[in-house]
Design an enzyme around this catalytic site. Structure first.
Site, PDB file in Angstrom:
ATOM      1  CG  ASP A  93      -0.047   0.060   2.470  1.00  0.00           C
ATOM      2  OD1 ASP A  93       1.032   0.658   2.489  1.00  0.00           O
ATOM      3  OD2 ASP A  93      -1.287  -0.315   3.352  1.00  0.00           O
ATOM      4  CG  LEU A  94      -0.168   4.084  -2.916  1.00  0.00           C
ATOM      5  CD1 LEU A  94      -0.179   5.220  -3.627  1.00  0.00           C
ATOM      6  CD2 LEU A  94       1.633   3.339  -3.420  1.00  0.00           C
ATOM      7  CG  ASP A 119      -3.333   2.757  -0.157  1.00  0.00           C
ATOM      8  OD1 ASP A 119      -4.423   2.546   0.341  1.00  0.00           O
ATOM      9  OD2 ASP A 119      -2.707   3.261   0.609  1.00  0.00           O
TER      10      ASP A 119
END
Length: 298
Positions: free
Chosen positions: A179-180, A222
């Site tokens: 994930d970001l 994300d």
């Protein structure tokens, strides 16, 4: 691939090169058309439809390749050689643009052959439209609309298939979850358009980081996943390092201070879907706890 030599004859009245089978085709045109329609209706694969049609069209033209360009992208018949001269035809049906059909041949295509091929398109166009519509629906069901990556539904099917193959063939694979970091702040402070740009940029990073045998998925938001053919943890580490390096090099990601946290695990033939996912998720949690912008195995 073996060299194939196609005998041709010059039609004196028009100066066109045609296969010797063209004379037989003209004498059996109605039966050939019915046979072609029946064959084209046996599949919803665009590539298979083009291959069937190309084999039929070779009775009229010395064809090296056949390609179809549409909103779905570029598809072509099996073993197409697209290095020869292209001849393009627009395909329209009921005032709808279907796409462009491109023949490739080293011989010139005269008006008489073009007319014959356009008549032949009447047999092709409805099976091809059905295949295009089917593949559009399939893409909507299995692809993420923003990034074009496989979606969560496709991930569930692919993970189950990989585990089954792992059990039968003893071929380990890895699951990587990503994930970001800082993505929520990007959406909150700069708007969803910039957030979408970041997601598309990260999708490109993932595409550049994996091999053709690996699969990329976006779950939503994300959250992303990779299924990686990997007998050990070595490949995971190489891919994770590559992802973080490309993220750091991206001007867009750097501008909004977005990085990626990564967790991964190696599946074995005793695993079920929930077990392997839970381990990769714990690896991701470890990466977050370690300060983010890093990769951790579990």
């Amino acid at each position: 691939m073996e060299n194939v030599h196609i005998l041709t004859q010059r039609v004196s009245a028009r100066g066109e090169f045609m296969p010797f089978s063209a004379e037989y085709y003209r004498n059996n045109e109605l039966n050939n058309a019915h046979s072609l329609v029946a064959k084209l209706q046996t599949t919803l694969s665009i590539e298979e439809i083009l291959t069937i049609f190309a084999e039929h069209a070779k009775q009229l033209i010395n064809l090296s390749g056949l390609q179809f360009q549409s909103s779905l992208g570029v598809c072509q018949s099996a073993e197409s050689d697209t290095s020869q001269t292209p001849y393009s035809f627009d395909l329209d049906i009921e005032n709808e643009r279907l796409g462009q059909l491109i023949y490739f041949s080293k011989f010139p295509m005269g008006q008489a052959i073009k007319s014959k091929l356009q008549q032949l398109h009447g047999a092709l166009i409805y099976p091809l439209r059905n295949a295009v519509m089917y593949n559009r629906v399939l893409r909507l069901a299995t692809k993420d609309a923003l990034t074009g990556l496989n979606n969560r539904s496709q991930f569930n099917d692919s993970l189950a298939q990989r585990l089954e193959r792992c059990r039968r063939q003893h071929r380990p694979f890895s699951l990587m979850l990503l994930d970001l970091d800082n993505f929520k702040q990007v959406n909150d402070n700069f708007g969803h358009k910039i957030g979408d740009d970041v997601l598309q940029e990260f999708s490109k990073v993932l595409g550049k980081s994996v091999r053709g045998t690996d699969s990329i998925f976006r779950f939503g938001g994300d959250e992303f996943a990779l299924l990686i053919d990997d007998p050990k943890f070595t490949t995971n580490k190489v891919i994770a390092d590559r992802i973080m390096h490309l993220v750091a090099q991206s001007d867009l990601m750097a501008q909004y201070k977005v990085t990626s946290s990564i967790g991964f695990t190696l599946a074995n033939n005793q695993d079920c879907e929930n077990e392997v996912f839970a381990r990769a998720d714990k690896g991701l949690y470890k990466a977050k706890a370690a300060g983010r912008n890093c990769a951790r195995a579990y």
